[in-house]
Design a protein around this motif. Structure first.
Motif, PDB file in Angstrom:
ATOM      1  N   GLY A  59       0.819  -1.198   0.000  1.00  0.00           N
ATOM      2  CA  GLY A  59       0.000   0.000   0.000  1.00  0.00           C
ATOM      3  C   GLY A  59       0.857   1.252   0.000  1.00  0.00           C
ATOM      4  O   GLY A  59       1.859   1.318   0.725  1.00  0.00           O
ATOM      5  N   LEU A  96      -0.896  -0.906  -4.353  1.00  0.00           N
ATOM      6  CA  LEU A  96      -2.233  -0.404  -4.038  1.00  0.00           C
ATOM      7  C   LEU A  96      -2.063   1.044  -3.609  1.00  0.00           C
ATOM      8  O   LEU A  96      -1.495   1.319  -2.548  1.00  0.00           O
ATOM      9  CB  LEU A  96      -2.863  -1.226  -2.918  1.00  0.00           C
ATOM     10  N   LYS A 124      -3.134   4.910  -2.661  1.00  0.00           N
ATOM     11  CA  LYS A 124      -4.084   5.926  -2.198  1.00  0.00           C
ATOM     12  C   LYS A 124      -3.439   7.276  -2.449  1.00  0.00           C
ATOM     13  O   LYS A 124      -2.489   7.662  -1.768  1.00  0.00           O
ATOM     14  CB  LYS A 124      -4.420   5.759  -0.719  1.00  0.00           C
ATOM     15  N   LYS A 168      -3.226  -0.986  -8.731  1.00  0.00           N
ATOM     16  CA  LYS A 168      -4.604  -0.698  -8.321  1.00  0.00           C
ATOM     17  C   LYS A 168      -4.618   0.598  -7.516  1.00  0.00           C
ATOM     18  O   LYS A 168      -3.719   0.859  -6.713  1.00  0.00           O
ATOM     19  CB  LYS A 168      -5.170  -1.848  -7.480  1.00  0.00           C
ATOM     20  N   THR A 180      -7.092   3.124  -4.947  1.00  0.00           N
ATOM     21  CA  THR A 180      -8.253   3.116  -4.071  1.00  0.00           C
ATOM     22  C   THR A 180      -8.524   4.527  -3.564  1.00  0.00           C
ATOM     23  O   THR A 180      -7.588   5.282  -3.273  1.00  0.00           O
ATOM     24  CB  THR A 180      -8.067   2.159  -2.878  1.00  0.00           C
ATOM     25  N   GLU A 181      -9.790   4.866  -3.462  1.00  0.00           N
ATOM     26  CA  GLU A 181     -10.166   6.170  -2.916  1.00  0.00           C
ATOM     27  C   GLU A 181     -10.590   6.065  -1.457  1.00  0.00           C
ATOM     28  O   GLU A 181     -10.654   7.063  -0.752  1.00  0.00           O
ATOM     29  CB  GLU A 181     -11.310   6.775  -3.743  1.00  0.00           C
ATOM     30  N   GLY A 182     -10.887   4.862  -1.022  1.00  0.00           N
ATOM     31  CA  GLY A 182     -11.352   4.668   0.351  1.00  0.00           C
ATOM     32  C   GLY A 182     -10.238   4.247   1.282  1.00  0.00           C
ATOM     33  O   GLY A 182      -9.061   4.546   1.057  1.00  0.00           O
ATOM     34  N   LYS A 183     -10.622   3.525   2.314  1.00  0.00           N
ATOM     35  CA  LYS A 183      -9.674   3.050   3.313  1.00  0.00           C
ATOM     36  C   LYS A 183      -8.721   2.038   2.688  1.00  0.00           C
ATOM     37  O   LYS A 183      -9.122   1.199   1.886  1.00  0.00           O
ATOM     38  CB  LYS A 183     -10.445   2.413   4.461  1.00  0.00           C
ATOM     39  N   LEU A 184      -7.451   2.138   3.065  1.00  0.00           N
ATOM     40  CA  LEU A 184      -6.453   1.204   2.557  1.00  0.00           C
ATOM     41  C   LEU A 184      -6.650  -0.147   3.241  1.00  0.00           C
ATOM     42  O   LEU A 184      -6.544  -0.258   4.461  1.00  0.00           O
ATOM     43  CB  LEU A 184      -5.049   1.751   2.837  1.00  0.00           C
ATOM     44  N   GLU A 185      -6.955  -1.163   2.452  1.00  0.00           N
ATOM     45  CA  GLU A 185      -7.234  -2.488   3.001  1.00  0.00           C
ATOM     46  C   GLU A 185      -6.590  -3.567   2.147  1.00  0.00           C
ATOM     47  O   GLU A 185      -6.252  -3.351   0.987  1.00  0.00           O
ATOM     48  CB  GLU A 185      -8.749  -2.729   3.060  1.00  0.00           C
TER      49      GLU A 185
END
Length: 352
Positions: free
Chosen positions: A94, A120, A122, A150, A152-157
């Protein structure tokens, strides 16, 4: 997917980026997928300032040109030659990126992908458009990269390791939240210049580049000067006059007016040339439109102090006044092997 295939994709990206400059965008018919990306990228550059007021075309083009120069087969091979990723088991890494200057997180993105891991990302709300665009270009060059990239706009998971960049305050949160994951947590850092009084006019003009590029918003921007006792700033001010037009940019001008007023109301003694204030101060971090300075009598004392404060320093600039310093004008032109915070990102990725 072989590492060589990934390297080739980034080399193609470098060729794509090499077509764009502030003075003249020149389309090269040999560059892959220009029909899909060329015009859209010009539009994105021109719109960047509407996404982030500090991302003027000049600053965005500078970042693009820097990466175009870096992403050559020769540079990538030289950088990667000291690492063996043949035994890497792909993991998801991430990235929590900063957004202070254009494409500031690209090196971390590049490092994760070429080391064999999946990324991933953000992005920062201040820089949401440029990196995804370049990622899409890479995928257009080699579709297999879609399995490695990839956003992501939300929480890093659902990640195995993390590289996060933020302020000293957010770093404490990151360290707690990611305490069970392998991580690189980056905090606030600043860059300093050491002057001896023997610098040429050209040296000091180049120092202005280190101060004013990206309006001083980067951790590699010089925010503090160490000068010899009784140093005369006349030559410094003459040299940086070349950057006077920075005051015509409204966001910078507003910062200049505000910070100068705060200093004056606090009765601080200032030197001022109507677009930059310099103030004697022991701190490393100066506000936008200002540079701090401090006198010294013994270079060895400065060297010792900077060694003790290494966790606060990103770059040291001088004309050979101190070992391992960077020449004037080079702070915003790092090589692929110049790691942020002096933390070897590839070594970290090799071991996770």
């Amino acid at each position: 997917m072989l590492q060589k295939e990934k390297i080739n994709a980034f080399v193609e990206l470098g060729k794509f980026l090499s077509q764009f400059s502030l003075d003249n965008n020149t389309q090269n018919e040999a560059v892959l997928n220009n029909n899909l990306f060329y015009d859209d990228f010009i539009n994105l550059i021109e719109l960047s300032q509407s996404h982030n007021g500090w991302f003027t075309p000049e600053q965005v083009y500078f970042a693009i040109n820097s990466w175009a120069e870096a992403l050559t087969e020769e540079n990538l091979d030289k950088w990667l030659s000291n690492y063996d990723f043949s035994n890497v088991q792909p993991k998801t890494v991430g990235l929590i990126l900063a957004g202070n200057i254009p494409l500031v997180g690209f090196h971390d993105f590049l490092s994760v992908v070429v080391s064999g891991h999946k990324v991933l990302v953000k992005t920062s709300s201040n820089d949401q458009k440029l990196l995804p665009f370049l990622a899409n270009y890479l995928i257009s060059v080699n579709s297999e990269l879609e399995n490695y990239i990839k956003f992501t706009e939300g929480k890093l998971e659902n990640f195995d390791a993390v590289i996060a960049t933020g302020s000293n305050n957010t770093a404490r949160y990151f360290e707690f939240y990611f305490k069970d994951k392998p991580s690189i947590i980056r905090k606030n850092r600043n860059s300093v210049a050491i002057l001896t009084g023997n610098e040429s006019h050209e040296d000091l003009v180049n120092l202005g580049e280190d101060i004013f590029r990206y309006f001083g918003l980067g951790c590699r921007n010089v925010s503090k000067l160490f000068v010899p006792k009784d140093y005369n700033f006349e030559n410094f001010f003459k040299a940086i006059y070349e950057y006077k037009d920075v005051i015509f940019y409204e966001k910078y001008s507003n910062n200049y007016d505000y910070n100068k007023a705060v200093f004056l109301m606090s009765n601080f003694k200032l030197l001022d040339n109507e677009f930059l204030t310099i103030k004697e101060d022991t701190s490393y971090s100066s506000p936008i439109s200002s540079v701090f300075y401090e006198y010294y009598e013994d270079l060895n004392e400065i060297k010792s102090r900077l060694e003790n404060d290494a966790d606060q320093i990103q770059c040291i600039v001088s004309k050979d006044a101190i070992e391992n310093s960077i020449l004037f004008g080079q702070t915003q032109k790092p090589k692929l092997w110049d790691y942020a915070d002096n933390v070897d990102t590839l070594a970290f990725l090799k071991e996770i």
